[in-house]
Design a protein around this motif. Sequence first.
Motif, PDB file in Angstrom:
ATOM      1  N   ALA A 170      33.856  37.887  40.277  1.00  8.04           N
ATOM      2  CA  ALA A 170      34.729  38.268  41.475  1.00  8.04           C
ATOM      3  C   ALA A 170      35.699  37.977  41.829  1.00  8.04           C
ATOM      4  N   LEU A 171      36.115  36.498  41.044  1.00  2.00           N
ATOM      5  CA  LEU A 171      36.677  36.109  41.249  1.00  2.00           C
ATOM      6  C   LEU A 171      38.138  36.527  39.830  1.00  2.00           C
ATOM      7  N   VAL A 172      37.188  37.136  38.710  1.00  2.00           N
ATOM      8  CA  VAL A 172      38.086  37.661  38.016  1.00  2.00           C
ATOM      9  C   VAL A 172      38.957  38.740  38.444  1.00  2.00           C
ATOM     10  N   ALA A 173      37.809  39.507  39.371  1.00  2.00           N
ATOM     11  CA  ALA A 173      38.535  40.755  40.254  1.00  2.00           C
ATOM     12  C   ALA A 173      39.464  40.460  41.070  1.00  2.00           C
ATOM     13  N   ALA A 174      39.756  39.149  41.778  1.00  2.00           N
ATOM     14  CA  ALA A 174      40.527  38.761  42.426  1.00  2.00           C
ATOM     15  C   ALA A 174      41.791  39.153  41.968  1.00  2.00           C
ATOM     16  N   TYR A 175      41.820  38.426  40.790  1.00  2.00           N
ATOM     17  CA  TYR A 175      42.980  38.002  39.674  1.00  2.00           C
ATOM     18  C   TYR A 175      43.531  39.730  40.038  1.00  2.00           C
ATOM     19  N   LEU A 176      42.816  40.390  39.097  1.00  2.00           N
ATOM     20  CA  LEU A 176      42.989  41.447  38.633  1.00  2.00           C
ATOM     21  C   LEU A 176      44.058  42.335  39.184  1.00  2.00           C
ATOM     22  N   ALA A 177      43.198  42.103  40.583  1.00  2.00           N
ATOM     23  CA  ALA A 177      43.344  43.208  41.373  1.00  2.00           C
ATOM     24  C   ALA A 177      44.781  42.297  42.253  1.00  2.00           C
ATOM     25  N   ALA A 183      47.638  40.114  32.566  1.00  2.00           N
ATOM     26  CA  ALA A 183      48.261  39.181  33.470  1.00  2.00           C
ATOM     27  C   ALA A 183      46.637  38.113  33.525  1.00  2.00           C
ATOM     28  N   THR A 184      45.530  39.154  33.565  1.00  2.00           N
ATOM     29  CA  THR A 184      44.541  38.476  33.214  1.00  2.00           C
ATOM     30  C   THR A 184      43.853  38.201  32.468  1.00  2.00           C
ATOM     31  N   ARG A 185      44.331  39.142  31.291  1.00  2.00           N
ATOM     32  CA  ARG A 185      43.912  38.520  30.096  1.00  2.00           C
ATOM     33  C   ARG A 185      44.031  37.439  29.672  1.00  2.00           C
ATOM     34  N   THR A 186      45.707  37.442  29.487  1.00  2.01           N
ATOM     35  CA  THR A 186      46.060  36.285  29.347  1.00  2.01           C
ATOM     36  C   THR A 186      45.795  35.259  30.328  1.00  2.01           C
TER      37      THR A 186
END
Length: 348
Positions: A170-177, A183-186
């Motif tokens: 969920a945190l990574v999903a928020a970062y994606l949004a 940028a999220t991959r990096t």
Amino acid sequence: MTKLLSSRAAFGLGACALALSAPAAAQAADVNIYSSRQPALIQPLLDAFTKETGLTTATIFIEKGLEERIKAEGANSPADVVLTVDIGRLDATKQAGVLQPLEDAVIEKDIPAEFRDSGKEWSGVTSRARVVYASKERVGDEAITYESLADPKWKGKICIRSGQHQYNVALVAAYLAHHGEEATRTWLTGLRDNLASAPEGGDRDQARNIAAGQCDIAIGNTYYVGLMQNNEKEPEQKEWANAIKVILPTFENGGTHVNISGMGLAKNAPNRDNAVKFMEFLTTDEAQRIYAEVNYEYPLKPGVTLSETVKSFGELKPDTLSLSDIAANRAKASELVDEVGFDNGPKS
């Protein structure tokens, strides 16, 4: 009167056997609740509901496969209300087609729109923040953003549970949004290489690791800190909690990432009117206070007082990102966690 049943031991017998056994067990109750929350975390709420309304409840605890269970039971399911945690689980329950929309003026008045499903199939009850646990001895009072967790200055100093755990997805999903895929991959790659070791354990284990000097900071949910601080049965957990402080990180263009515990009206609820009464009760000042105090979570109804433990974490400024947006990004977030080999630990 509250009946409490656990499906964990029976779950391996198969969905058909469970579908046959559940109705008989729940027949006598006025509201049948299917919950993925530990029984002790909701019992005070059930007792308060029965005291206020005279309506009885039966709770079936289903740690995994809640939506599959209800789906297997079909039209004969005794489930009236679903209680679970994390936007991922709520969305999975919705996608499984085992909830029904509920337009309810009480719930809509008490729970802010950003914590309710736009399709009206689920609503938040309380929230928890995904924060930084930091060593009191080795980390100063500096502000930390989620983005800065990938800064090389933290190399070898971060602990975390599996990147595929629902809280981290969920945190990574928020970062994606907030930042998009590249940028999220990096960021994930940088965070991975800042880890002290490969991810393992739960959130409490990360506090233990900090206390043991294995890392300086970790990512965890706020309520685990409260549970550790007030754990009279396992005093070593109090020691872990005493070794850390809570830092409320934010996104550089937003607030602190929060997730929720939530509820939904089961598709074939046999006691629909009573179920709605229970759901409305969960948004009252009393229920919000009980839920928040017992579980060290944040009430979602504005104006309800925080527990003293939660107040000590500092002022929470929740991210305004829609939980529906987070849910929509979860699949891609999970893919990126695997793509960068996050759970294998640092590569450089």
